[in-house]
Design an enzyme around this catalytic site. Structure first.
Site, PDB file in Angstrom:
ATOM      1  N   HIS A 181      53.642 -75.282 -67.289  1.00 16.23           N
ATOM      2  CA  HIS A 181      54.230 -74.109 -66.297  1.00 16.23           C
ATOM      3  C   HIS A 181      55.344 -73.434 -66.407  1.00 16.23           C
ATOM      4  O   HIS A 181      55.350 -72.085 -66.460  1.00 16.23           O
ATOM      5  CB  HIS A 181      53.872 -74.693 -64.962  1.00 16.23           C
ATOM      6  CG  HIS A 181      53.867 -73.830 -63.835  1.00 16.23           C
ATOM      7  ND1 HIS A 181      53.029 -73.345 -62.951  1.00 16.23           N
ATOM      8  CD2 HIS A 181      54.954 -73.080 -63.326  1.00 16.23           C
ATOM      9  CE1 HIS A 181      53.351 -72.633 -62.227  1.00 16.23           C
ATOM     10  NE2 HIS A 181      54.598 -72.272 -62.213  1.00 16.23           N
ATOM     11  N   GLU A 182      56.467 -74.060 -66.552  1.00 13.94           N
ATOM     12  CA  GLU A 182      57.688 -73.640 -66.772  1.00 13.94           C
ATOM     13  C   GLU A 182      57.801 -72.736 -67.830  1.00 13.94           C
ATOM     14  O   GLU A 182      58.561 -71.776 -67.837  1.00 13.94           O
ATOM     15  CB  GLU A 182      58.956 -74.675 -66.396  1.00 13.94           C
ATOM     16  CG  GLU A 182      58.878 -75.200 -64.997  1.00 13.94           C
ATOM     17  CD  GLU A 182      58.681 -74.546 -63.912  1.00 13.94           C
ATOM     18  OE1 GLU A 182      59.044 -73.194 -63.862  1.00 13.94           O
ATOM     19  OE2 GLU A 182      57.832 -74.738 -62.841  1.00 13.94           O
TER      20      GLU A 182
ATOM     21  N   HIS B 158      56.519 -69.456 -67.911  1.00 11.30           N
ATOM     22  CA  HIS B 158      57.380 -68.429 -67.391  1.00 11.30           C
ATOM     23  C   HIS B 158      58.302 -67.537 -68.132  1.00 11.30           C
ATOM     24  O   HIS B 158      58.604 -66.384 -68.101  1.00 11.30           O
ATOM     25  CB  HIS B 158      58.267 -68.962 -66.168  1.00 11.30           C
ATOM     26  CG  HIS B 158      57.525 -69.132 -64.971  1.00 11.30           C
ATOM     27  ND1 HIS B 158      56.939 -68.156 -64.044  1.00 11.30           N
ATOM     28  CD2 HIS B 158      57.106 -70.211 -64.125  1.00 11.30           C
ATOM     29  CE1 HIS B 158      56.342 -68.446 -62.808  1.00 11.30           C
ATOM     30  NE2 HIS B 158      56.578 -69.638 -62.756  1.00 11.30           N
TER      31      HIS B 158
ATOM     32  N   CYS C 186      52.572 -71.772 -57.459  1.00 15.25           N
ATOM     33  CA  CYS C 186      53.692 -71.161 -57.990  1.00 15.25           C
ATOM     34  C   CYS C 186      54.631 -70.528 -56.929  1.00 15.25           C
ATOM     35  O   CYS C 186      54.372 -69.806 -56.147  1.00 15.25           O
ATOM     36  CB  CYS C 186      53.222 -70.124 -59.118  1.00 15.25           C
ATOM     37  SG  CYS C 186      54.762 -69.314 -59.943  1.00 15.25           S
TER      38      CYS C 186
END
Length: 165
Positions: free
Chosen positions: A137-138, A141, A95
């Site tokens: 993953h995004e 965030h 990351c």
């Protein structure tokens, strides 16, 4: 072209839930995300909180990554949401906001994600493998989660990133 600095842990924006944004207002943010992603070697995705903006926008493009099996090219989503998740699988992730570490993270091997395109169209994508991992993953965030929040054990699943010279 506006390449913005990528914020790093412990920046507080990385740990908060992002706010929705109307697609019509997301243009400059999307351009900054794209410029920053393209200027960052090996980057396959970026979320608005990573450039210090707590709004729900992501960009993903796994086209050039060697682990890619499924690929929808460059995808830009405003207010993305994961609708369906398949069986879990563990994979190593890095990351940009935690640049010195990688981690073994469990993610769904297949997903369906929906969101709004920059032109205002509703978008639904079903994907698997590395691309599915990148989307998850995004979206994490946007919800205030980092790879360190998704490991089974900080002592056995987190690794110092190798630097090759």
């Amino acid at each position: 072209m506006t390449v913005r600095p990528v914020v790093r842990l412990p920046h507080r924006v990385l740990k908060q839930r992002s706010e929705p944004i109307a697609y019509a207002e997301a243009g400059t943010l999307i351009e900054d995300l794209l410029d920053t992603m393209r200027a960052s070697p090996a980057c396959v995705g970026l979320a608005a909180p990573q450039i210090g903006v707590a709004q729900r926008v992501i960009v993903v493009d796994v086209s050039e990554h060697p682990k890619t099996t499924s690929c929808h090219g460059l995808v830009i989503l405003v207010d993305p949401e994961i609708m369906e998740r398949g069986e879990p699988a563990v994979g190593r992730e890095g990351c940009m906001s935690v640049p010195d570490l990688t981690a073994n993270v469990e993610r769904a091997s297949t997903i369906t994600v929906r969101g709004i395109s920059p032109s205002g169209e509703k978008t639904l994508i079903t994907t698997d493998g590395f691309e599915a991992r990148a989307f998850q993953h995004e979206v994490d965030h946007l919800d205030g989660f980092l790879i360190l929040d998704r490991v089974a054990s900080l002592s056995t699943d987190v690794f110092k990133r190798r630097v090759y010279r």
